[in-house]
Motif scaffolding. Sequence first.
Motif, mmCIF file in Angstrom:
data_model
loop_
_atom_site.group_PDB
_atom_site.id
_atom_site.type_symbol
_atom_site.label_atom_id
_atom_site.label_comp_id
_atom_site.label_asym_id
_atom_site.label_seq_id
_atom_site.Cartn_x
_atom_site.Cartn_y
_atom_site.Cartn_z
ATOM 1 N N THR A 1 0.924 -1.340 0.096
ATOM 2 C CA THR A 1 -0.075 0.065 0.045
ATOM 3 C C THR A 1 0.843 1.142 -0.078
ATOM 4 O OG1 THR A 1 -1.775 -1.172 1.298
ATOM 5 C CG2 THR A 1 -1.784 1.378 1.109
ATOM 6 N N ILE A 2 0.634 1.929 -1.149
ATOM 7 C CA ILE A 2 1.610 3.179 -1.029
ATOM 8 C C ILE A 2 0.744 4.480 -0.808
ATOM 9 C CG2 ILE A 2 2.905 4.629 -2.640
ATOM 10 C CD1 ILE A 2 3.817 1.595 -2.471
ATOM 11 N N GLY A 3 1.292 5.210 0.114
ATOM 12 C CA GLY A 3 0.554 6.421 0.730
ATOM 13 C C GLY A 3 0.569 7.629 -0.526
ATOM 14 N N PRO A 4 -0.249 8.656 -0.160
ATOM 15 C CA PRO A 4 -0.801 9.529 -1.293
ATOM 16 C C PRO A 4 0.836 10.465 -1.441
ATOM 17 C CG PRO A 4 -2.092 9.664 0.768
ATOM 18 C CD PRO A 4 -1.091 8.612 1.094
ATOM 19 N N ASP B 1 -1.677 11.449 -7.720
ATOM 20 C CA ASP B 1 -1.038 10.495 -6.747
ATOM 21 C C ASP B 1 -1.977 10.849 -5.498
ATOM 22 O OD1 ASP B 1 0.534 9.386 -8.582
ATOM 23 O OD2 ASP B 1 2.053 11.155 -8.051
ATOM 24 N N GLY C 1 -3.118 7.153 -3.408
ATOM 25 C CA GLY C 1 -2.543 6.372 -3.036
ATOM 26 C C GLY C 1 -2.373 5.024 -4.146
ATOM 27 N N HIS C 2 -1.808 3.924 -3.828
ATOM 28 C CA HIS C 2 -1.569 2.897 -4.933
ATOM 29 C C HIS C 2 -1.567 1.600 -4.025
ATOM 30 C CE1 HIS C 2 -0.821 0.946 -8.803
ATOM 31 N NE2 HIS C 2 0.408 0.918 -8.313
ATOM 32 N N TYR D 1 9.291 4.995 -5.348
ATOM 33 C CA TYR D 1 8.191 5.719 -4.460
ATOM 34 C C TYR D 1 9.061 6.193 -3.037
ATOM 35 C CZ TYR D 1 4.236 3.718 -6.972
ATOM 36 O OH TYR D 1 3.273 3.712 -7.949
ATOM 37 N N ARG E 1 6.959 8.800 -0.539
ATOM 38 C CA ARG E 1 5.463 8.271 -0.314
ATOM 39 C C ARG E 1 5.661 6.889 0.552
ATOM 40 N NH1 ARG E 1 2.450 7.960 -5.872
ATOM 41 N NH2 ARG E 1 0.808 7.316 -4.643
ATOM 42 N N HIS F 1 -8.891 12.680 1.127
ATOM 43 C CA HIS F 1 -7.461 12.632 0.325
ATOM 44 C C HIS F 1 -7.287 13.968 -0.580
ATOM 45 C CE1 HIS F 1 -8.175 8.446 0.909
ATOM 46 N NE2 HIS F 1 -6.827 8.177 0.641
ATOM 47 N N LYS G 1 -5.941 2.979 1.055
ATOM 48 C CA LYS G 1 -5.727 3.063 2.474
ATOM 49 C C LYS G 1 -6.720 1.996 2.911
ATOM 50 C CE LYS G 1 -8.505 6.432 4.359
ATOM 51 N NZ LYS G 1 -8.480 7.657 5.409
#
Length: 386
Positions: free
Chosen positions: A34-37, A43, A46-47, A100, A105, A182, A215
Motif C-alpha cells: 500500500t503506497i501512501g498519497p 497520486d 495512493g496505490h 516511491y 511516499r 484525500h 488505504k
Amino acid sequence: MRLKLSLSFFLFISVFSFGQQLQLTETAEVSVLTIGPGESLNDAFGHNAFRVIDRNKGIDIVYGYGEYDFDAPNFYLKFARGKLNYLISRDSFSRFYNVYSYYNRTIQEQVLNLSLVEKQKLFDYLENNYEPENRRYLYDFFYDNCATKIRDVSETVTSSPINFSLPEDFQQKTFRELIHEHVNRNSWGSLGIDVALGSIIDRDAEAYEYMFLPKYIHSFFDVATIGDRDLVKSTSTLYERKDRNTSSNFLLSPLVIIGLIALLILYITYKDYKKNKRSQWLDVILFSITGIIGVLLLLLWFATDHTATAHNYNLLWAVPLNIIFIGQLFKKQPKKWFRSYLKFLIIMLCLMTLHWMVGVQVFAIGLIPFLIVLAVRYIYLLKYFK
C-alpha cells in the motif's frame, strides 16, 4: 561483443523462464503493498500492488494495476469518454521501492497468509494477466481500479471466501466524503471533482465499496479472514514518509481566487446600479462560462461511460441554455420572455441551495462566492430590464 552476447543470453533465459509456468517453492511469500498519497492530484489517493518473493528462484516482483496505455489510439478522447483501457504492470521490487521512496511516499507491506497452492494460483493469475493479450482492462475509478483489483484477484485465488470485517475505526461515509479524505475541499482538484461528478457519489458507500481506496484495502485486509485463519500474516512499514515543510497555498485556493473575482463582479454591479447602466460584456462572459460548463456536464452525463458523472445537479447553476440566449444580452431591451428566463435562473439557484441543504448533492465550497454573485447579477438584470 561478449558483453552483448551475454546480455542477450540473459534476456532470453529471463523471458523463457517467465514464459513457462514457474513453480514457486515453500519459502515463497505473497504480499500486498500500500503506497501512501503523493503530492499531485493523480497520486492523492495512493496505490496498491502485489509483491511476489521467492528467493530460491531469485524472484522479487511487483504487479500493479492502473498503468496508462499511452499507445492506445485516440488516448485523450477515450480517457474523456471513460472508454480507456488501463494496463497491469510488472516491475522489480527494488525499482518499485526506489521510485516511491524517492517521491517520499509511505510503503506498507502486508504478507498474506496463503497456502503454497494459493500463492501459486495468484502468481499464475498475475503472469497470465501480464500477457500482451490480457494486459488491458476497462478502468473505473470507483469499481475497477488499482485497489479493487487487489481485492478481486485475492478473492479469485483463495480456496475459501474472504470475510471482510469492519475495521475498528470504520465510519459510514459517502463516496464524496471518502474522496475528500484525500483531497482538500478548498483545492482546485476538489473543485474539479465536485463539479464534474454528480449526486450518484453522495450516497453512502457500502463497507465493501470502501476498498476503491488503497488505504482501505490495507485496513480491511488487516482484519479479514479466510475460514479460520487471518488473511494477513504480518504487517510492516518498508518506508515511512518524511515530514517536509510545505507552504500553504490558501491565497491561491479557489475560495480566495473566485472570491476576489466575485468581489470584482459585485463592485461592477454596484457601479452599474448607481449609474443605471449595464456592463454588457460582463453578462456575456457570465452566460458564456455557465453555458459552456453546462454543455460539458451534459456531455459527461450522457455522452460518456463514466458512472459517476450522472445526475449532476451542478446543471442548476451551469445552465446549458445560457449559450443559446446570449444574443438577448446584446440588445438594449431584450424580448419580454427573457425576464421570465432570468426568473427561471434564480429559481434554479434556489433549487441548488435546497439540494445542498437536504443532502441530495454536495457542491464545491469554492463555488460559493461565484454562486452568490450569479444570484446578485441575475436579480440586478431582472430589475434593470423591467
